[in-house]
Scaffold this motif. Structure first.
Motif, PDB file in Angstrom:
ATOM      1  N   GLN A   1       0.836  -1.274  -0.019  1.00 55.56           N
ATOM      2  CA  GLN A   1      -0.107  -0.131   0.074  1.00 55.56           C
ATOM      3  C   GLN A   1       0.969   1.383   0.047  1.00 55.56           C
TER       4      GLN A   1
ATOM      5  N   ILE B   1       1.862   8.273  -6.301  1.00 59.21           N
ATOM      6  CA  ILE B   1       1.056   7.244  -6.322  1.00 59.21           C
ATOM      7  C   ILE B   1       0.957   6.546  -7.577  1.00 59.21           C
TER       8      ILE B   1
ATOM      9  N   LEU C   1      -0.813   3.511  -9.595  1.00 57.74           N
ATOM     10  CA  LEU C   1      -2.158   2.642  -9.721  1.00 57.74           C
ATOM     11  C   LEU C   1      -2.235   1.651 -10.871  1.00 57.74           C
TER      12      LEU C   1
ATOM     13  N   GLY D   1      -3.976   1.605  -5.194  1.00 58.24           N
ATOM     14  CA  GLY D   1      -2.823   2.399  -5.354  1.00 58.24           C
ATOM     15  C   GLY D   1      -1.634   2.062  -4.347  1.00 58.24           C
ATOM     16  N   THR D   2      -0.505   2.446  -4.775  1.00 57.66           N
ATOM     17  CA  THR D   2       0.787   2.511  -3.808  1.00 57.66           C
ATOM     18  C   THR D   2       1.392   3.652  -3.803  1.00 57.66           C
ATOM     19  N   GLN D   3       1.594   4.118  -2.533  1.00 56.33           N
ATOM     20  CA  GLN D   3       2.111   5.607  -2.399  1.00 56.33           C
ATOM     21  C   GLN D   3       3.736   5.135  -2.210  1.00 56.33           C
TER      22      GLN D   3
END
Lengths: 114, 110
Positions: free
Chosen positions: B9, B86, B88, B103-105
């Motif tokens: 995440q 981010i 996605l 999403g990955t921050q």
């Protein structure tokens, strides 16, 4: 560089107000979309259009409405804003090319309802 | 229900390190898209994958789609602060409607 524009970028309003988020693109794209983005980053499709006078609701139920009177314009309206409508709203468009399926996104409208 | 699961995440890496972000679907993917978003802005298209085993690269970013077409990875080599944002993944549902992962921050420390 994408030619899709959203206004306003930021909007803070009180409960019960009517608001319209504008979205315009100059690429002649038939397909346009509105996504709502949670603070947790996930995007949800709320409205889409495949052409003039064509609008459909997306996956996420929304009290907003949209219209598509002109190809380049796809505004989103909230008749009576509530704090639960506070979110980031992203407009996107895509052309008819089957090659990439790329969506072109506007920079977003961040709505805060007090 | 969430059709696309992204992991991790969030990710914090030191500049120069390599990293991988994953996107997994419970259904066969017929089109898998990677987008990048700077905070508070719109999404920028990175790459699209369609065929099982397909791999595409752009500068230091490489995306792969597995043979079963249910998992994709995005790999960044020698990360830089400009890679922060981010990421996605999105999947075709029908007629270019995309459903997105959570999403990955990514944070890259100088």
């Amino acid at each position: 560089e994408a030619d899709i524009y959203q206004t306003p970028r930021y909007l803070v309003i009180g409960t019960g107000k009517k608001i319209t988020l504008e979205c315009s693109q100059t690429m002649g794209h038939d397909k346009m979309y509105w996504y709502q983005q949670d603070p947790g980053m996930e995007l949800h499709l709320i409205h889409y259009s495949y052409g003039v006078n064509s609008t459909e609701k997306g996956d996420l139920s929304s009290e907003s409405t949209v219209s598509r009177i002109r190809t380049e314009h796809f505004p989103l309206t909230l008749e009576s804003a509530r704090p639960s409508h506070t979110s980031q709203y992203l407009c996107a468009s895509s052309g008819t090319s089957p090659n990439t399926g790329e969506l072109f996104f506007g920079e977003g409208s961040r709505l805060t309802v007090l | 229900s969430q059709e696309l699961e992204q992991s991790p995440q969030s990710l914090i890496v030191q500049e120069g390190k390599n990293l991988t972000i994953n996107c997994t679907s419970s259904k066969t993917l017929y089109g898998l898209y990677w987008y990048k978003q700077k905070y508070g802005e719109g999404l920028i298209f990175l790459m699209m994958l369609q065929k099982g085993g397909e791999e595409k690269s752009h500068e230091k970013i490489t995306a792969k789609l597995d043979e079963k077409k249910q998992q994709s990875s995005l790999h960044i080599t020698a990360s830089q602060p400009s890679h922060a944002g981010i990421y996605l993944c999105g999947a075709d549902r029908s007629a270019r409607q995309l459903t997105f992962g959570s999403g990955t921050q990514l944070t890259v420390l100088p």
